[in-house]
Design a protein around this motif. Structure first.
Motif, PDB file in Angstrom:
ATOM      1  N   ALA A  28     -11.787  23.889  -6.183  1.00  0.00           N
ATOM      2  CA  ALA A  28     -12.116  22.462  -6.176  1.00  0.00           C
ATOM      3  C   ALA A  28     -11.350  21.788  -5.042  1.00  0.00           C
ATOM      4  N   VAL A  29     -11.667  20.523  -4.835  1.00  0.00           N
ATOM      5  CA  VAL A  29     -10.828  19.675  -4.000  1.00  0.00           C
ATOM      6  C   VAL A  29      -9.815  19.007  -4.917  1.00  0.00           C
ATOM      7  N   TYR A  30      -8.562  19.099  -4.557  1.00  0.00           N
ATOM      8  CA  TYR A  30      -7.472  18.565  -5.371  1.00  0.00           C
ATOM      9  C   TYR A  30      -6.949  17.279  -4.726  1.00  0.00           C
ATOM     10  N   TYR A  31      -6.784  16.265  -5.574  1.00  0.00           N
ATOM     11  CA  TYR A  31      -6.360  14.951  -5.116  1.00  0.00           C
ATOM     12  C   TYR A  31      -5.049  14.551  -5.772  1.00  0.00           C
ATOM     13  N   CYS A  32      -4.182  13.984  -4.980  1.00  0.00           N
ATOM     14  CA  CYS A  32      -2.954  13.376  -5.476  1.00  0.00           C
ATOM     15  C   CYS A  32      -3.226  11.890  -5.698  1.00  0.00           C
ATOM     16  N   THR A  33      -2.681  11.354  -6.767  1.00  0.00           N
ATOM     17  CA  THR A  33      -2.876   9.938  -7.053  1.00  0.00           C
ATOM     18  C   THR A  33      -1.562   9.303  -7.456  1.00  0.00           C
ATOM     19  N   ASP A  86       2.436   0.475 -13.630  1.00  0.00           N
ATOM     20  CA  ASP A  86       2.073  -0.159 -14.895  1.00  0.00           C
ATOM     21  C   ASP A  86       1.161   0.732 -15.732  1.00  0.00           C
ATOM     22  N   GLY A  87       1.488   2.008 -15.767  1.00  0.00           N
ATOM     23  CA  GLY A  87       0.751   2.935 -16.611  1.00  0.00           C
ATOM     24  C   GLY A  87      -0.448   3.587 -15.960  1.00  0.00           C
ATOM     25  N   SER A  88      -0.827   3.109 -14.805  1.00  0.00           N
ATOM     26  CA  SER A  88      -1.987   3.680 -14.123  1.00  0.00           C
ATOM     27  C   SER A  88      -1.569   4.748 -13.127  1.00  0.00           C
ATOM     28  N   ILE A  89      -2.456   5.704 -12.883  1.00  0.00           N
ATOM     29  CA  ILE A  89      -2.260   6.632 -11.767  1.00  0.00           C
ATOM     30  C   ILE A  89      -3.486   6.608 -10.865  1.00  0.00           C
ATOM     31  N   LEU A  90      -4.225   5.526 -10.921  1.00  0.00           N
ATOM     32  CA  LEU A  90      -5.494   5.440 -10.202  1.00  0.00           C
ATOM     33  C   LEU A  90      -5.482   4.447  -9.048  1.00  0.00           C
ATOM     34  N   ASP A  91      -4.311   3.859  -8.769  1.00  0.00           N
ATOM     35  CA  ASP A  91      -4.267   2.812  -7.747  1.00  0.00           C
ATOM     36  C   ASP A  91      -4.391   3.370  -6.337  1.00  0.00           C
ATOM     37  N   TYR A  92      -3.835   4.544  -6.117  1.00  0.00           N
ATOM     38  CA  TYR A  92      -3.812   5.126  -4.774  1.00  0.00           C
ATOM     39  C   TYR A  92      -4.266   6.584  -4.843  1.00  0.00           C
ATOM     40  N   GLY A 104       9.233   3.797  -9.067  1.00  0.00           N
ATOM     41  CA  GLY A 104       8.439   3.283 -10.171  1.00  0.00           C
ATOM     42  C   GLY A 104       7.029   3.810 -10.245  1.00  0.00           C
ATOM     43  N   LEU A 105       6.586   4.544  -9.251  1.00  0.00           N
ATOM     44  CA  LEU A 105       5.211   5.043  -9.261  1.00  0.00           C
ATOM     45  C   LEU A 105       5.052   6.198 -10.249  1.00  0.00           C
ATOM     46  N   ALA A 106       4.004   6.147 -11.032  1.00  0.00           N
ATOM     47  CA  ALA A 106       3.558   7.316 -11.776  1.00  0.00           C
ATOM     48  C   ALA A 106       2.633   8.102 -10.848  1.00  0.00           C
ATOM     49  N   MET A 107       2.667   9.422 -10.954  1.00  0.00           N
ATOM     50  CA  MET A 107       1.908  10.262 -10.044  1.00  0.00           C
ATOM     51  C   MET A 107       1.013  11.201 -10.830  1.00  0.00           C
ATOM     52  N   GLY A 108      -0.083  11.580 -10.211  1.00  0.00           N
ATOM     53  CA  GLY A 108      -0.996  12.487 -10.892  1.00  0.00           C
ATOM     54  C   GLY A 108      -1.725  13.391  -9.925  1.00  0.00           C
ATOM     55  N   TRP A 109      -2.390  14.370 -10.500  1.00  0.00           N
ATOM     56  CA  TRP A 109      -3.258  15.270  -9.746  1.00  0.00           C
ATOM     57  C   TRP A 109      -4.611  15.335 -10.440  1.00  0.00           C
ATOM     58  N   PHE A 110      -5.652  15.214  -9.635  1.00  0.00           N
ATOM     59  CA  PHE A 110      -7.029  15.353 -10.093  1.00  0.00           C
ATOM     60  C   PHE A 110      -7.678  16.465  -9.282  1.00  0.00           C
ATOM     61  N   ARG A 111      -8.827  16.917  -9.756  1.00  0.00           N
ATOM     62  CA  ARG A 111      -9.628  17.833  -8.955  1.00  0.00           C
ATOM     63  C   ARG A 111     -11.106  17.553  -9.202  1.00  0.00           C
ATOM     64  N   GLN A 112     -11.901  17.941  -8.223  1.00  0.00           N
ATOM     65  CA  GLN A 112     -13.353  17.823  -8.366  1.00  0.00           C
ATOM     66  C   GLN A 112     -14.010  19.024  -7.728  1.00  0.00           C
ATOM     67  N   ALA A 113     -14.757  19.743  -8.540  1.00  0.00           N
ATOM     68  CA  ALA A 113     -15.517  20.882  -8.071  1.00  0.00           C
ATOM     69  C   ALA A 113     -16.952  20.444  -7.798  1.00  0.00           C
ATOM     70  N   PRO A 114     -17.662  21.154  -6.927  1.00  0.00           N
ATOM     71  CA  PRO A 114     -19.048  20.789  -6.622  1.00  0.00           C
ATOM     72  C   PRO A 114     -19.901  20.729  -7.879  1.00  0.00           C
ATOM     73  N   GLN A 131       0.820  -1.203   0.000  1.00  0.00           N
ATOM     74  CA  GLN A 131       0.000   0.000   0.000  1.00  0.00           C
ATOM     75  C   GLN A 131       0.853   1.251   0.000  1.00  0.00           C
ATOM     76  N   VAL A 132       0.333   2.291  -0.606  1.00  0.00           N
ATOM     77  CA  VAL A 132       0.968   3.598  -0.627  1.00  0.00           C
ATOM     78  C   VAL A 132      -0.001   4.592  -0.012  1.00  0.00           C
ATOM     79  N   GLN A 133       0.485   5.353   0.935  1.00  0.00           N
ATOM     80  CA  GLN A 133      -0.333   6.412   1.523  1.00  0.00           C
ATOM     81  C   GLN A 133       0.108   7.751   0.943  1.00  0.00           C
ATOM     82  N   LEU A 134      -0.870   8.559   0.578  1.00  0.00           N
ATOM     83  CA  LEU A 134      -0.606   9.864  -0.020  1.00  0.00           C
ATOM     84  C   LEU A 134      -1.249  10.941   0.837  1.00  0.00           C
ATOM     85  N   VAL A 135      -0.494  11.970   1.151  1.00  0.00           N
ATOM     86  CA  VAL A 135      -1.014  13.060   1.973  1.00  0.00           C
ATOM     87  C   VAL A 135      -0.724  14.386   1.269  1.00  0.00           C
TER      88      VAL A 135
END
Length: 118
Positions: free
Chosen positions: A92-97, A101-107, A31-41, A1-5
């Protein structure tokens, strides 16, 4: 597991800047790929940026291209999102991911609120 804060969110005036940080812990950062997402109301979650482990590949959504910059410090297990020329539409609320293996959605982090006032 990976914890992201995530950290660095807050209230900023339009035209201002913020830098978000995301610290990873737990399983190796290597080896982790990293990303940023956001979600507005009332809006769908949006992928803003991603960066691969070797720093050779980045992606930006059109909505943030030229204003936001993703970077990472592999020695510190940390990824950053520098956000410039912010507008109220960036609120928005901003999320780190992270992922492998090409995904940035595991964590996912818990999210940090960014509010841009006009």
């Amino acid at each position: 597991q990976v914890q992201l804060v995530e950290s660095g969110g807050g209230l900023v005036q339009a035209g201002g800047s913020l830098r978000l940080s995301c610290a990873a812990s737990g399983r190796t950062f290597s080896g982790l790929a990293m990303g940023w997402f956001r979600q507005a109301p009332g809006k769908e979650r949006e992928c803003l940026a991603r960066i691969n482990w070797s720093l050779r590949s980045t992606y930006y959504a059109d909505s943030v291209k030229g204003r936001f910059t993703i970077s990472r410090d592999n020695a510190k297990d940390t990824v950053y999102l520098q956000m410039n020329r912010l507008t109220p539409e960036d609120t928005a609320v901003y999320y780190c991911t992270a992922g492998r293996d090409g995904s940035i959605l595991d964590y996912w982090g818990q999210g940090t609120q960014v509010t841009v006032s006009s």
